[in-house]
Design a protein around this motif. Structure first.
Motif, PDB file in Angstrom:
ATOM      1  N   HIS A 225     -29.885 -21.055   9.475  1.00 13.74           N
ATOM      2  CA  HIS A 225     -30.185 -19.815   8.783  1.00 13.74           C
ATOM      3  C   HIS A 225     -30.260 -20.011   7.274  1.00 13.74           C
ATOM      4  CE1 HIS A 225     -30.424 -15.640   7.855  1.00 13.74           C
ATOM      5  NE2 HIS A 225     -29.536 -15.864   6.924  1.00 13.74           N
ATOM      6  N   ILE A 226     -29.289 -20.728   6.716  1.00 12.31           N
ATOM      7  CA  ILE A 226     -29.163 -20.721   5.245  1.00 12.31           C
ATOM      8  C   ILE A 226     -29.881 -21.880   4.543  1.00 12.31           C
ATOM      9  CG2 ILE A 226     -26.947 -21.981   5.119  1.00 12.31           C
ATOM     10  CD1 ILE A 226     -26.119 -19.963   2.938  1.00 12.31           C
ATOM     11  N   ALA A 227     -30.040 -23.022   5.213  1.00 15.83           N
ATOM     12  CA  ALA A 227     -30.503 -24.207   4.491  1.00 15.83           C
ATOM     13  C   ALA A 227     -32.032 -24.306   4.409  1.00 15.83           C
ATOM     14  CB  ALA A 227     -29.955 -25.455   5.162  1.00 15.83           C
ATOM     15  N   GLY A 246     -38.710 -28.503  10.767  1.00 14.38           N
ATOM     16  CA  GLY A 246     -38.974 -29.743  11.474  1.00 14.38           C
ATOM     17  C   GLY A 246     -37.762 -30.245  12.228  1.00 14.38           C
ATOM     18  N   LEU A 247     -36.615 -30.180  11.565  1.00 11.58           N
ATOM     19  CA  LEU A 247     -35.404 -30.719  12.183  1.00 11.58           C
ATOM     20  C   LEU A 247     -35.043 -29.970  13.454  1.00 11.58           C
ATOM     21  CD1 LEU A 247     -32.885 -32.750  11.137  1.00 11.58           C
ATOM     22  CD2 LEU A 247     -31.740 -30.588  11.481  1.00 11.58           C
ATOM     23  N   TYR A 248     -35.120 -28.657  13.401  1.00  6.59           N
ATOM     24  CA  TYR A 248     -34.696 -27.894  14.573  1.00  6.59           C
ATOM     25  C   TYR A 248     -35.752 -27.884  15.665  1.00  6.59           C
ATOM     26  CZ  TYR A 248     -30.426 -26.421  12.301  1.00  6.59           C
ATOM     27  OH  TYR A 248     -29.190 -26.421  11.719  1.00  6.59           O
ATOM     28  N   ALA A 249     -37.034 -27.961  15.255  1.00  6.23           N
ATOM     29  CA  ALA A 249     -38.082 -27.936  16.271  1.00  6.23           C
ATOM     30  C   ALA A 249     -38.235 -29.303  16.922  1.00  6.23           C
ATOM     31  CB  ALA A 249     -39.404 -27.496  15.637  1.00  6.23           C
ATOM     32  N   GLU A 250     -38.194 -30.349  16.098  1.00  7.88           N
ATOM     33  CA  GLU A 250     -38.437 -31.694  16.620  1.00  7.88           C
ATOM     34  C   GLU A 250     -37.483 -32.688  15.995  1.00  7.88           C
ATOM     35  OE1 GLU A 250     -42.753 -33.028  17.855  1.00  7.88           O
ATOM     36  OE2 GLU A 250     -42.648 -32.358  15.784  1.00  7.88           O
ATOM     37  N   PRO A 251     -36.249 -32.680  16.423  1.00  4.41           N
ATOM     38  CA  PRO A 251     -35.310 -33.650  15.853  1.00  4.41           C
ATOM     39  C   PRO A 251     -35.760 -35.069  16.182  1.00  4.41           C
ATOM     40  CG  PRO A 251     -34.344 -32.559  17.769  1.00  4.41           C
ATOM     41  CD  PRO A 251     -35.633 -31.876  17.491  1.00  4.41           C
ATOM     42  N   LEU A 252     -35.611 -35.982  15.229  1.00  6.77           N
ATOM     43  CA  LEU A 252     -36.060 -37.361  15.465  1.00  6.77           C
ATOM     44  C   LEU A 252     -34.935 -38.251  15.969  1.00  6.77           C
ATOM     45  CD1 LEU A 252     -38.302 -38.024  12.314  1.00  6.77           C
ATOM     46  CD2 LEU A 252     -38.999 -37.300  14.595  1.00  6.77           C
ATOM     47  N   HIS A 253     -33.818 -38.242  15.263  1.00  7.66           N
ATOM     48  CA  HIS A 253     -32.738 -39.159  15.602  1.00  7.66           C
ATOM     49  C   HIS A 253     -32.045 -38.719  16.907  1.00  7.66           C
ATOM     50  CE1 HIS A 253     -29.117 -41.583  15.187  1.00  7.66           C
ATOM     51  NE2 HIS A 253     -29.765 -42.277  14.266  1.00  7.66           N
ATOM     52  N   PRO A 254     -31.724 -39.672  17.780  1.00  6.31           N
ATOM     53  CA  PRO A 254     -31.071 -39.305  19.050  1.00  6.31           C
ATOM     54  C   PRO A 254     -29.776 -38.519  18.851  1.00  6.31           C
ATOM     55  CG  PRO A 254     -31.653 -41.629  19.046  1.00  6.31           C
ATOM     56  CD  PRO A 254     -31.975 -41.111  17.681  1.00  6.31           C
ATOM     57  N   TYR A 255     -29.071 -38.792  17.741  1.00  6.80           N
ATOM     58  CA  TYR A 255     -27.831 -38.051  17.507  1.00  6.80           C
ATOM     59  C   TYR A 255     -28.144 -36.590  17.193  1.00  6.80           C
ATOM     60  CZ  TYR A 255     -23.505 -36.388  15.511  1.00  6.80           C
ATOM     61  OH  TYR A 255     -22.389 -35.635  15.260  1.00  6.80           O
ATOM     62  N   THR A 256     -29.149 -36.361  16.365  1.00  6.35           N
ATOM     63  CA  THR A 256     -29.536 -34.984  16.052  1.00  6.35           C
ATOM     64  C   THR A 256     -29.919 -34.248  17.327  1.00  6.35           C
ATOM     65  OG1 THR A 256     -30.508 -35.951  14.076  1.00  6.35           O
ATOM     66  CG2 THR A 256     -30.869 -33.618  14.426  1.00  6.35           C
ATOM     67  N   VAL A 263     -25.234 -27.374  21.134  1.00  8.29           N
ATOM     68  CA  VAL A 263     -24.887 -26.053  20.599  1.00  8.29           C
ATOM     69  C   VAL A 263     -25.103 -24.995  21.674  1.00  8.29           C
ATOM     70  CG1 VAL A 263     -25.455 -24.319  18.871  1.00  8.29           C
ATOM     71  CG2 VAL A 263     -25.560 -26.731  18.288  1.00  8.29           C
ATOM     72  N   PRO A 264     -24.053 -24.254  22.036  1.00 11.54           N
ATOM     73  CA  PRO A 264     -24.243 -23.245  23.075  1.00 11.54           C
ATOM     74  C   PRO A 264     -25.059 -22.069  22.540  1.00 11.54           C
ATOM     75  CG  PRO A 264     -21.929 -23.369  22.402  1.00 11.54           C
ATOM     76  CD  PRO A 264     -22.703 -24.254  21.482  1.00 11.54           C
ATOM     77  N   GLU A 265     -26.079 -21.690  23.259  1.00 13.39           N
ATOM     78  CA  GLU A 265     -26.929 -20.583  22.827  1.00 13.39           C
ATOM     79  C   GLU A 265     -26.466 -19.280  23.454  1.00 13.39           C
ATOM     80  OE1 GLU A 265     -28.634 -20.925  20.151  1.00 13.39           O
ATOM     81  OE2 GLU A 265     -30.691 -20.736  20.851  1.00 13.39           O
ATOM     82  N   PRO A 266     -26.401 -18.202  22.668  1.00 15.14           N
ATOM     83  CA  PRO A 266     -25.948 -16.926  23.214  1.00 15.14           C
ATOM     84  C   PRO A 266     -27.030 -16.250  24.051  1.00 15.14           C
ATOM     85  CG  PRO A 266     -26.431 -16.699  20.888  1.00 15.14           C
ATOM     86  CD  PRO A 266     -26.642 -18.137  21.223  1.00 15.14           C
ATOM     87  N   ASP A 267     -27.440 -16.878  25.093  1.00 13.74           N
ATOM     88  CA  ASP A 267     -28.454 -16.323  25.981  1.00 13.74           C
ATOM     89  C   ASP A 267     -28.239 -16.972  27.348  1.00 13.74           C
ATOM     90  OD1 ASP A 267     -30.671 -15.843  27.519  1.00 13.74           O
ATOM     91  OD2 ASP A 267     -32.105 -16.098  25.880  1.00 13.74           O
TER      92      ASP A 267
ATOM     93  N   THR B 262     -25.619 -10.375  14.997  1.00 20.36           N
ATOM     94  CA  THR B 262     -25.146 -11.024  13.781  1.00 20.36           C
ATOM     95  C   THR B 262     -25.084 -12.548  13.881  1.00 20.36           C
ATOM     96  OG1 THR B 262     -23.399 -11.041  12.126  1.00 20.36           O
ATOM     97  CG2 THR B 262     -22.688 -10.754  14.351  1.00 20.36           C
ATOM     98  N   ILE B 263     -25.069 -13.097  15.118  1.00 18.91           N
ATOM     99  CA  ILE B 263     -24.974 -14.552  15.210  1.00 18.91           C
ATOM    100  C   ILE B 263     -26.349 -15.216  15.165  1.00 18.91           C
ATOM    101  CG2 ILE B 263     -22.749 -15.013  16.301  1.00 18.91           C
ATOM    102  CD1 ILE B 263     -24.010 -14.617  18.976  1.00 18.91           C
ATOM    103  N   PRO B 264     -26.501 -16.178  14.254  1.00 18.71           N
ATOM    104  CA  PRO B 264     -27.772 -16.893  14.194  1.00 18.71           C
ATOM    105  C   PRO B 264     -27.900 -17.858  15.375  1.00 18.71           C
ATOM    106  CG  PRO B 264     -26.240 -17.825  12.620  1.00 18.71           C
ATOM    107  CD  PRO B 264     -25.531 -16.685  13.282  1.00 18.71           C
ATOM    108  N   THR B 265     -29.110 -18.249  15.712  1.00 18.30           N
ATOM    109  CA  THR B 265     -29.305 -19.152  16.843  1.00 18.30           C
ATOM    110  C   THR B 265     -30.032 -20.398  16.379  1.00 18.30           C
ATOM    111  OG1 THR B 265     -31.395 -18.097  17.319  1.00 18.30           O
ATOM    112  CG2 THR B 265     -29.461 -17.276  18.499  1.00 18.30           C
ATOM    113  N   ILE B 266     -30.079 -21.416  17.234  1.00 19.98           N
ATOM    114  CA  ILE B 266     -30.832 -22.598  16.818  1.00 19.98           C
ATOM    115  C   ILE B 266     -32.228 -22.619  17.426  1.00 19.98           C
ATOM    116  CG2 ILE B 266     -28.819 -24.065  16.383  1.00 19.98           C
ATOM    117  CD1 ILE B 266     -29.650 -25.514  19.006  1.00 19.98           C
ATOM    118  N   GLN B 267     -32.470 -21.687  18.337  1.00 17.10           N
ATOM    119  CA  GLN B 267     -33.819 -21.594  18.895  1.00 17.10           C
ATOM    120  C   GLN B 267     -34.387 -20.228  18.556  1.00 17.10           C
ATOM    121  OE1 GLN B 267     -34.012 -22.653  23.090  1.00 17.10           O
ATOM    122  NE2 GLN B 267     -32.508 -24.248  22.744  1.00 17.10           N
ATOM    123  N   GLY B 268     -35.675 -20.072  18.822  1.00 19.59           N
ATOM    124  CA  GLY B 268     -36.296 -18.774  18.639  1.00 19.59           C
ATOM    125  C   GLY B 268     -36.474 -18.411  17.179  1.00 19.59           C
TER     126      GLY B 268
END
Lengths: 352, 334
Positions: A225-227, A246-256, A263-267, B262-268
């Motif tokens: 969100h912030i960076a 770029g990083l979130y859509a297509e991470p390059l490094h296997p660690y990334t 990361v657990p997604e709230p869905d 309020t919680i940001p996500t890494i997708q979408g």
């Protein structure tokens, strides 16, 4: 770098921060913890560089070292056109107003015996020649800026909640009109509903005062969100640095990739259908990192070369840096243009 | 899980009050929930929402004074845990009900080998002798995925990493084949990649052992991934309760809706600005006479200030404690 129009405010080259380990009767030096081991990055004026990684990866040490809260082992740090890598601490004092820090734990970083006014005023006492009335006026202004009621200036930190205490810490960091602020996990100790308040505040202040942030966090969704750009650290080294999208859509490094997939997604439907990359084992000790690539002990796509030779950290696509042997041949054969295709193929591996 | 099965744990109107110098703090207010065999109930809430205190009250883990479990019923195994003798309760704790605490660092005893700590409940509750317990302890360590289990039994907690320590805690909690496992923020102190390992382990263990789990967390992401049903707590009360899909698809309580936004996500889509919940969580002094969320609520109206909303059933096993009906966009009928 990415955008030539923007000035580089902070430039870190090959920063190393090793802590000695003393043991035995004579407290002889028996080794060292390589907390930060050769880190290079730039922070552009007005941007937020996110620095993420797991606990113990050296991200906080890196943030503190950049501000020279430590005497660094080696490397170069240029902030606002001044090299401070080897400057002795007394001479650093006139640099301090330019660079400030917001700490993780607002409980521990505020003196419980000082009133809020005194806490925010202290940098002004130390670094300015303002009259007392002027200082008080400035404190009131700062309290307004961070959304604290100025009526509470005479209260002590314990009278405030976690979120409000973090606002006090932010006001103190802002007191000397800094250009560059290192935010070391500023929201980690706060509740979810309060985190958003503080993050929005940091964004508003950035706009209002033209601040540049190094935002250290383990919360990948908040960093997204912030960076503006994000650097990922593992065992004292940056393994990947890229613009946010770029990083979130297509991470390059296997660690990334592994980090993002953990990361657990709230869905619920998404969470149950994504195939996670689950890393085996734990992070090796930074006093005894593995030979070759630091990540080779846990990497799902490890190759022979990884266990022997440390991969170089370099630009594999415009603006995207990574240290991984998977991207080595690209440069040698077709140059940076081969990057995107190579990505797709590695991405497929992940999704199947 | 089978619908209509008798609950293994049934909590009714649990009420816990702390006596402090500043007066009474009503930390748990009439909390009711039930847990069916084999299901995972997620409990979400911010710090101070009463989620941990609820679980500790029902196991008699709170020191009294200052804590005072004022009322309610906790039915387990045909008995009310609030009324049974201390000895009997001690047999339940660590026996039929296992507990995993948040901080693996402080909940293991640093001066005992982990093998001893795993064997302790086996010998106390299951009447095993030392040799039998040692064999079972090794099996348990293997079950939770600790390599080289036999040798590790002789290690001390400091010789384990955070994630490994949490696995040891889980092994202790599982030692006596509990019917119910209560896990209080078991992954909060861990890194995301280690958390992912523990979550995967938990899913495996549930499949293998078929126990019911109560999982306390503030992380809605974790809940989305593992829970069957979710209970959202705020100000010491259950404000919303629903099957997990239903809760995320159609949240009814303004607090849950705000929290999800309020919680940001890494997708979408990435929001240009985070939605915030203004204000601070309430301090629960005195018995509640109004809705605890009303000061921060964007749909609060007069009634919210004079009455504490009961839990309204909204269908599909879903209820919300709110006078405002999110579906009609107006107040609920009395």
């Amino acid at each position: 770098m990415l955008d030539d129009r923007k000035k580089i405010l902070v430039s870190v080259k090959d920063l190393k921060m090793h802590f000695p380990i003393h043991a035995g009767l004579l407290r002889r030096r028996v080794g060292e913890v390589k907390a930060v081991d050769g880190v290079s990055f730039d922070v552009l004026e007005g941007e937020t560089l996110g620095l993420v990684g797991e606990s113990g990866c050296g991200k906080s040490t890196c943030g503190r070292a950049v501000l020279r809260l430590y005497d660094i082992t080696s490397g170069s740090i240029v902030i606002d056109d001044r090299e401070i890598g080897a400057t002795p601490q007394p001479e650093l004092r006139d640099m301090r107003p330019t660079m400030q820090m917001v700490f993780q734990d607002p409980q521990a970083s505020l003196n419980p015996r000082m009133t809020v006014e005194d806490i925010i005023k202290e940098p002004l006492d130390e670094h300015t020649t303002l009259k007392d009335a002027e200082k008080r006026a400035k404190v009131a202004e700062l309290m307004d800026a961070v959304g604290l009621n100025r009526k509470f200036a005479k209260r002590y930190p314990h009278a405030f909640s976690g979120g409000q205490r973090q606002r006090i810490g932010i006001a103190r960091a802002l007191a000397l009109n800094p250009k560059f602020i290192v935010c070391d996990e500023p929201i980690a100790a706060l509740d979810v509903s309060i985190q958003a308040q503080v993050v929005n505040l940091l964004e508003d202040l950035q706009e209002q005062f033209g601040l540049t942030y190094l935002f250290i966090s383990h919360d990948l969704s908040m960093v997204r969100h912030i960076a503006t750009r994000v650097a990922v650290m593992y065992l004292g080294k940056i393994v990947e640095l890229a613009p946010r999208e770029g990083l979130y859509a297509e991470p390059l490094h296997p660690y990334t990739k592994a980090l993002l997939s953990a990361v657990p997604e709230p869905d619920p439907s998404l969470a149950r259908n994504t195939q996670r990359v689950i890393l085996k084992g734990d992070v090796p000790s930074p006093s005894n990192p593995p030979e070759g690539c630091n990540f080779c002990t846990r990497c799902p796509s490890v190759m022979d070369i990884c266990k022997r030779i440390e991969p170089a950290y370099r630009e594999v696509q415009p603006g995207r840096f990574t240290a991984c042997h998977l991207y080595n041949d690209l440069d040698d054969t077709a140059g940076a243009t081969a990057g995107p295709e190579a990505n797709k193929s590695t991405n497929k591996e992940k999704t199947t | 899980m089978p619908d209509g099965a008798l609950p293994v744990l049934d909590v009714l109107d649990l009420k816990t009050v702390f006596q402090t110098r500043g007066g009474e703090v009503h930390a748990v207010n009439d909390v009711s929930f039930s847990l069916k065999p084999g299901e995972l109930l997620g409990v979400v809430g911010e710090s101070g929402s009463g989620k941990s205190v609820t679980m500790m009250s029902l196991l008699g883990l709170l020191p009294s004074p200052p804590a005072d479990v004022r009322g309610g019923k906790v039915m387990f195994d045909g008995k009310d845990l609030l009324k049974v003798a201390p000895d009997e309760l001690r047999a339940v704790r660590g026996g039929k009900i296992g507990f995993v605490f948040q901080d693996p660092m402080t909940s293991l005893n640093p001066v005992y080998q982990v093998g001893f700590q795993i064997m302790e409940p086996l010998r106390k509750h299951m009447g095993m002798n030392k040799r039998q317990a040692a064999v079972r302890a090794q099996e348990l360590l293997e079950l939770v995925g600790i390599p080289d289990a036999k040798r590790r039994l002789d290690d001390y907690p400091h010789q384990f990493s955070g994630g490994m320590r949490q696995r040891v805690m889980i092994a202790i909690a599982l030692a006596c084949d509990p019917q119910v496992l209560i896990a209080d923020e078991p992954t909060t102190a861990l890194d995301v990649t280690i958390q992912a390992q523990i979550l995967e382990l938990m899913a495996e263990l549930r499949e293998k052992l078929g126990m019911a789990v109560i999982w306390i967390t503030h992380d809605l992401g974790v809940i989305a991934g593992i829970a069957d049903r979710v209970m959202v707590m705020y100000g010491g009360q259950v404000v919303e309760h629903a099957p997990v899909q239903e809760l995320f698809r159609d949240p009814q309580h303004p607090y849950t809706r705000a929290l999800l936004k309020t919680i940001p996500t890494i997708q979408g889509e990435r929001a240009a600005r985070l939605t915030i919940i203004e204000g601070q969580p309430p301090i629960m002094a005195g018995a509640p006479t109004s809705c605890p969320f009303r000061d921060r609520c964007d749909v609060a109206f007069d009634r919210c200030a004079i009455e504490n909303p009961p839990r309204y059933d909204v269908g599909n096993g879903h209820d919300a404690a709110c006078f405002y009906d999110a579906r009609t966009g107006g107040p609920r009928d009395a």
